[in-house]
Design a protein around this motif. Structure first.
Motif, mmCIF file in Angstrom:
data_model
loop_
_atom_site.group_PDB
_atom_site.id
_atom_site.type_symbol
_atom_site.label_atom_id
_atom_site.label_comp_id
_atom_site.label_asym_id
_atom_site.label_seq_id
_atom_site.Cartn_x
_atom_site.Cartn_y
_atom_site.Cartn_z
ATOM 1 N N VAL A 1 -4.446 1.581 -2.661
ATOM 2 C CA VAL A 1 -5.155 1.901 -1.624
ATOM 3 C C VAL A 1 -6.023 0.845 -1.204
ATOM 4 O O VAL A 1 -6.505 0.096 -2.115
ATOM 5 C CB VAL A 1 -5.912 3.237 -1.672
ATOM 6 N N ASP B 1 -7.487 3.557 6.906
ATOM 7 C CA ASP B 1 -7.636 3.132 5.493
ATOM 8 C C ASP B 1 -8.002 1.689 5.559
ATOM 9 O O ASP B 1 -8.458 1.094 4.553
ATOM 10 C CB ASP B 1 -6.318 3.176 4.712
ATOM 11 N N ALA C 1 0.826 -1.225 0.033
ATOM 12 C CA ALA C 1 0.076 0.080 -0.001
ATOM 13 C C ALA C 1 0.814 1.247 0.014
ATOM 14 O O ALA C 1 2.216 1.321 0.525
ATOM 15 C CB ALA C 1 -0.892 -0.155 1.217
ATOM 16 N N ARG C 2 0.249 2.347 -0.601
ATOM 17 C CA ARG C 2 1.116 3.623 -0.624
ATOM 18 C C ARG C 2 1.803 4.050 0.805
ATOM 19 O O ARG C 2 0.842 3.702 1.903
ATOM 20 C CB ARG C 2 0.328 4.802 -1.219
ATOM 21 N N THR D 1 -0.310 4.828 4.336
ATOM 22 C CA THR D 1 -1.693 4.367 4.974
ATOM 23 C C THR D 1 -1.831 4.054 6.230
ATOM 24 O O THR D 1 -1.196 3.477 6.898
ATOM 25 C CB THR D 1 -1.601 2.863 3.893
#
Length: 202
Positions: free
Chosen positions: A173, A96, A47-48, A51
């Motif tokens: 995401v 998230d 994930a970026r 997160t």
């Protein structure tokens, strides 16, 4: 001394018979050597950076392990040792991704997930349920009320990131795969669930 150490010691002490050559030395291999090549060949999708993951578990050991693993990959984490605190953190600042234990003091994870799915502000958040319980009913109930995945304790670093990777969208995401269907399941699910006893792990 382990069996491996005894075998290794005896192999080193063996004297070759006249006219023969010494046996090739044994090479130690990690237990997962046979299963790791495929993992190494394929690059993990993360994930970026930044997160936000919320960990809800009553075991400080599990919380600390998840926090360390996730932060090492650039995630930001918050933690709660019970469902009520976890729900309050979600209300304050929706994360998230949520890791939610099933067996918790006070409100259990099933009912906490039901509230997450009923709240328009949080029903879109992917939830990975976790537990060390031996009974297969956990996964049934988790799926029934809209969990996005399930991890059984003890879990590995590889499994954690593999579960997250399954939820990533094109922008890296975490997203729910079928939010509409799972939200409907949550609305139809009963408020009380059959009790689930503790397994061998917290």
């Amino acid at each position: 001394m382990s069996i491996f150490d005894r075998l290794w010691g005896s192999a080193r002490k063996t004297t070759p018979r006249p006219g023969t050559t010494a046996p090739a030395p044994l090479t130690a291999q990690p237990p997962e050597a046979a299963s790791t090549p495929e993992r190494r060949q394929r690059k993990r999708m993360n994930a970026r950076k930044g997160t936000q993951a919320l960990i809800i578990d009553d075991s400080p050991t599990v919380v600390a392990a998840l926090r360390k693993i996730l932060r090492s990959a650039g995630y930001e984490t918050r933690e709660a040792l019970d469902a009520e605190r976890g729900l309050a953190l979600i209300e304050q600042d929706p994360p998230d991704l949520v890791f939610l234990d099933i067996i918790l003091p006070g409100m259990n994870g099933f009912n906490a997930l039901r509230l997450i799915r009923k709240n328009p502000a949080s029903q879109h958040i992917p939830v990975i349920m976790i537990s060390g319980n031996e009974h297969a009913t956990e996964q049934f109930y988790a799926n029934r009320i809209g969990a996005d995945d399930f991890m059984k304790k003890p879990f590995s670093r590889f499994e954690i990131f593999a579960r997250i990777e399954n939820l990533l969208d094109a922008g890296m995401v975490p997203r729910r795969k079928s939010a509409a269907g799972n939200a409907l399941q949550a609305a139809e699910a009963p408020s009380d669930f059959a009790p689930v006893t503790h397994g061998p792990l917290p």
